[in-house]
Design a protein around this motif. Structure first.
Motif, PDB file in Angstrom:
ATOM      1  N   ALA A   7       8.680   5.853   5.762  1.00  0.00           N
ATOM      2  CA  ALA A   7       9.750   6.336   4.884  1.00  0.00           C
ATOM      3  C   ALA A   7      11.131   6.152   5.501  1.00  0.00           C
ATOM      4  CB  ALA A   7       9.525   7.815   4.561  1.00  0.00           C
ATOM      5  N   HIS A   8      11.204   6.163   6.826  1.00  0.00           N
ATOM      6  CA  HIS A   8      12.503   6.066   7.502  1.00  0.00           C
ATOM      7  C   HIS A   8      12.647   4.775   8.310  1.00  0.00           C
ATOM      8  CE1 HIS A   8      12.804  10.222   6.322  1.00  0.00           C
ATOM      9  NE2 HIS A   8      11.746  10.533   7.025  1.00  0.00           N
ATOM     10  N   TYR A   9      11.827   3.774   7.962  1.00  0.00           N
ATOM     11  CA  TYR A   9      11.865   2.516   8.712  1.00  0.00           C
ATOM     12  C   TYR A   9      11.701   1.360   7.728  1.00  0.00           C
ATOM     13  CZ  TYR A   9      10.651  -1.029  12.189  1.00  0.00           C
ATOM     14  OH  TYR A   9      10.633  -2.167  12.959  1.00  0.00           O
ATOM     15  N   SER A  10      12.796   0.721   7.382  1.00  0.00           N
ATOM     16  CA  SER A  10      12.784  -0.272   6.314  1.00  0.00           C
ATOM     17  C   SER A  10      11.908  -1.492   6.614  1.00  0.00           C
ATOM     18  CB  SER A  10      14.214  -0.705   5.976  1.00  0.00           C
ATOM     19  OG  SER A  10      14.898  -1.143   7.134  1.00  0.00           O
ATOM     20  N   PRO A  11      11.890  -2.052   7.842  1.00  0.00           N
ATOM     21  CA  PRO A  11      10.960  -3.169   8.079  1.00  0.00           C
ATOM     22  C   PRO A  11       9.506  -2.762   7.869  1.00  0.00           C
ATOM     23  CG  PRO A  11      12.643  -3.116   9.786  1.00  0.00           C
ATOM     24  CD  PRO A  11      12.777  -1.837   9.004  1.00  0.00           C
ATOM     25  N   ARG A  39       8.720  -2.902   4.167  1.00  0.00           N
ATOM     26  CA  ARG A  39       8.555  -4.300   3.725  1.00  0.00           C
ATOM     27  C   ARG A  39       7.186  -4.831   4.138  1.00  0.00           C
ATOM     28  NH1 ARG A  39       9.002  -8.438   6.904  1.00  0.00           N
ATOM     29  NH2 ARG A  39      10.306  -7.318   8.420  1.00  0.00           N
ATOM     30  N   ILE A  40       6.805  -4.608   5.383  1.00  0.00           N
ATOM     31  CA  ILE A  40       5.518  -5.087   5.882  1.00  0.00           C
ATOM     32  C   ILE A  40       4.371  -4.410   5.144  1.00  0.00           C
ATOM     33  CG2 ILE A  40       3.996  -5.040   7.903  1.00  0.00           C
ATOM     34  CD1 ILE A  40       6.538  -5.576   9.602  1.00  0.00           C
ATOM     35  N   THR A  45       4.297  -3.373   2.105  1.00  0.00           N
ATOM     36  CA  THR A  45       4.154  -4.005   0.796  1.00  0.00           C
ATOM     37  C   THR A  45       3.467  -5.354   0.908  1.00  0.00           C
ATOM     38  OG1 THR A  45       6.136  -2.886  -0.051  1.00  0.00           O
ATOM     39  CG2 THR A  45       5.416  -4.872  -1.207  1.00  0.00           C
ATOM     40  N   GLN A  46       3.840  -6.134   1.913  1.00  0.00           N
ATOM     41  CA  GLN A  46       3.243  -7.458   2.088  1.00  0.00           C
ATOM     42  C   GLN A  46       1.748  -7.368   2.395  1.00  0.00           C
ATOM     43  OE1 GLN A  46       5.688  -9.045   5.223  1.00  0.00           O
ATOM     44  NE2 GLN A  46       7.340  -9.668   3.840  1.00  0.00           N
ATOM     45  N   VAL A  47       1.372  -6.434   3.254  1.00  0.00           N
ATOM     46  CA  VAL A  47      -0.044  -6.286   3.598  1.00  0.00           C
ATOM     47  C   VAL A  47      -0.829  -5.781   2.389  1.00  0.00           C
ATOM     48  CG1 VAL A  47      -1.697  -5.117   5.107  1.00  0.00           C
ATOM     49  CG2 VAL A  47       0.480  -5.921   6.044  1.00  0.00           C
ATOM     50  N   ALA A  48      -0.242  -4.841   1.649  1.00  0.00           N
ATOM     51  CA  ALA A  48      -0.909  -4.309   0.458  1.00  0.00           C
ATOM     52  C   ALA A  48      -1.170  -5.405  -0.572  1.00  0.00           C
ATOM     53  CB  ALA A  48      -0.076  -3.191  -0.158  1.00  0.00           C
ATOM     54  N   GLU A  49      -0.276  -6.365  -0.664  1.00  0.00           N
ATOM     55  CA  GLU A  49      -0.452  -7.452  -1.622  1.00  0.00           C
ATOM     56  C   GLU A  49      -1.700  -8.283  -1.318  1.00  0.00           C
ATOM     57  OE1 GLU A  49       3.260  -9.474  -1.328  1.00  0.00           O
ATOM     58  OE2 GLU A  49       4.273  -8.154  -2.786  1.00  0.00           O
ATOM     59  N   GLN A  82      -3.022   0.325   9.884  1.00  0.00           N
ATOM     60  CA  GLN A  82      -3.211  -0.271  11.205  1.00  0.00           C
ATOM     61  C   GLN A  82      -2.704  -1.709  11.230  1.00  0.00           C
ATOM     62  OE1 GLN A  82      -7.342   0.128  12.210  1.00  0.00           O
ATOM     63  NE2 GLN A  82      -7.206   2.335  12.553  1.00  0.00           N
ATOM     64  N   LEU A  83      -2.969  -2.455  10.169  1.00  0.00           N
ATOM     65  CA  LEU A  83      -2.458  -3.821  10.096  1.00  0.00           C
ATOM     66  C   LEU A  83      -0.929  -3.833  10.095  1.00  0.00           C
ATOM     67  CD1 LEU A  83      -4.897  -5.411   7.491  1.00  0.00           C
ATOM     68  CD2 LEU A  83      -4.830  -5.843   9.959  1.00  0.00           C
ATOM     69  N   CYS A  84      -0.331  -2.861   9.420  1.00  0.00           N
ATOM     70  CA  CYS A  84       1.135  -2.757   9.415  1.00  0.00           C
ATOM     71  C   CYS A  84       1.647  -2.490  10.829  1.00  0.00           C
ATOM     72  CB  CYS A  84       1.586  -1.631   8.489  1.00  0.00           C
ATOM     73  SG  CYS A  84       1.233  -1.920   6.745  1.00  0.00           S
ATOM     74  N   CYS A  85       1.024  -1.564  11.532  1.00  0.00           N
ATOM     75  CA  CYS A  85       1.436  -1.251  12.904  1.00  0.00           C
ATOM     76  C   CYS A  85       1.302  -2.484  13.796  1.00  0.00           C
ATOM     77  CB  CYS A  85       0.590  -0.105  13.462  1.00  0.00           C
ATOM     78  SG  CYS A  85       0.862   1.489  12.658  1.00  0.00           S
ATOM     79  N   TRP A  86       0.214  -3.215  13.632  1.00  0.00           N
ATOM     80  CA  TRP A  86       0.002  -4.431  14.422  1.00  0.00           C
ATOM     81  C   TRP A  86       1.119  -5.441  14.178  1.00  0.00           C
ATOM     82  CZ3 TRP A  86      -2.567  -8.916  11.810  1.00  0.00           C
ATOM     83  CH2 TRP A  86      -2.688 -10.021  12.667  1.00  0.00           C
ATOM     84  N   ARG A  87       1.473  -5.649  12.921  1.00  0.00           N
ATOM     85  CA  ARG A  87       2.545  -6.605  12.627  1.00  0.00           C
ATOM     86  C   ARG A  87       3.888  -6.131  13.160  1.00  0.00           C
ATOM     87  NH1 ARG A  87       2.730  -9.110   6.723  1.00  0.00           N
ATOM     88  NH2 ARG A  87       4.799  -9.546   7.615  1.00  0.00           N
TER      89      ARG A  87
END
Length: 307
Positions: A19-23, A26-27, A29-33, A68-73
């Motif tokens: 919520a407080h970290y814009s990158p 974005r990531i 949303t990309q992973v969810a897609e 977890q995938l978001c954190c990895w990216r």
């Protein structure tokens, strides 16, 4: 430094982590897609949909995988960190294989969805899982006091996970309370964790994911189920399936990775559960990073970047 990325199991989750970290948003949303089409094909909503943190459903595990995938990216793309080896705890072993290049993001999502379907169809939904603050040798003796109760996971020198029939687990929780042993039932669903009674679900699971074609690993992977590094000829689907019926040992993984030269462990998921186990196992004699212990902000991610 020789770096290990650690992917935790189910339960390492909180709402609106970016919520407080814009990158991060974005990531996410990309992973969810990439995950959502798999989720939709199984009749589930988006991993970005609102969740009830007080209850469990199969989508809970898919959300954990997504984050977890978001954190990895974020670790790789925003902080410039690279893993020399990855290690997963339970559900996190699937994420670790995706991070290592053995599976696609979509493959990992399908594995989780098919596992949920197999459990729903072939497992008795009358089980419970709980964490007991006892040493591993004490846990074995404790488990024998309950019919069909097993040690599902050894997390640290003082924490072990037991799983089995719900009635038997309630009995063991009462015994623990009477002895002054801290024990907590976990929100992991109605099926036993890492329990041999799931063999029929395992066979259905392996049949359902037969079409997935794993690739050669780009990064080394340590399996907490097998208790060793994966070899080039290991069947990755069989390794993942073994999670259903075999216990895991996280302290052994930490000890062997330290002996192999790993001197930095990075929590690649929300909160800091695995990091605390590392500190307890090593006596604090190692570098541990937990960038996502709380909701990240642009400021604290920037601070990690400087360090």
């Amino acid at each position: 430094m020789v770096t290990a990325f650690m992917f935790p199991g189910a339960g390492s989750y909180f709402s609106a982590p970016f919520a407080h970290y814009s990158p991060g948003r974005r990531i996410a949303t990309q992973v969810a897609e990439r995950i959502d089409p798999v989720s939709a094909a199984h009749g589930w909503p988006s991993v970005l949909s609102e969740s009830d943190l007080n209850s469990w459903d199969p989508l809970s595990e898919l959300r954990t995988y997504h984050l977890q995938l978001c954190c990895w990216r974020i670790l790789e793309e925003e902080l410039g960190l690279q893993a020399d080896i990855v290690v997963g705890h339970s559900l996190g072993e699937i994420t670790s294989l995706v991070a290592a290049g053995g599976l696609t993001v979509e493959d990992g999502a399908r594995l989780l969805c098919e596992r949920a379907r197999s459990l729903e169809s072939y497992a008795q939904p009358t089980a419970a899982t709980a964490a007991f603050m006892v040493a591993p040798d004490e846990a074995e003796e404790f488990a024998r006091q309950g019919k069909d109760v097993v040690v599902a996971a050894t997390n640290s020198p003082t924490q072990v996970i037991l799983s089995g029939p719900a009635e038997q687990m309630r009995r063991l929780l009462r015994i623990a309370d009477s002895r002054g042993i801290l024990a907590t039932r976990l929100r992991t669903g109605p099926y036993p964790q890492h329990h041999p009674c799931l063999n029929s679900a395992l066979q259905h699971y392996l049949e359902s994911v037969r079409g997935i074609q794993p690739q050669a690993l780009r990064t080394a992977v340590y399996s907490t189920i097998l208790g060793r590094r994966l070899a080039p000829d290991d069947d990755l689907l069989a390794v993942i399936g073994a999670q259903l019926v075999r216990p895991l040992n996280f302290p052994r993984a930490v000890t062997e990775l330290r002996e192999a030269g790993v001197d930095r462990f990075v929590e690649c998921g929300l909160r800091d559960s695995l990091s605390r186990f590392v500190v307890e196992t090593t006596g604090g004699d190692t570098c541990v990073l937990t960038p996502f212990r709380t909701r990240p902000t642009d400021a604290n991610i920037q601070q990690y970047r400087k360090e």
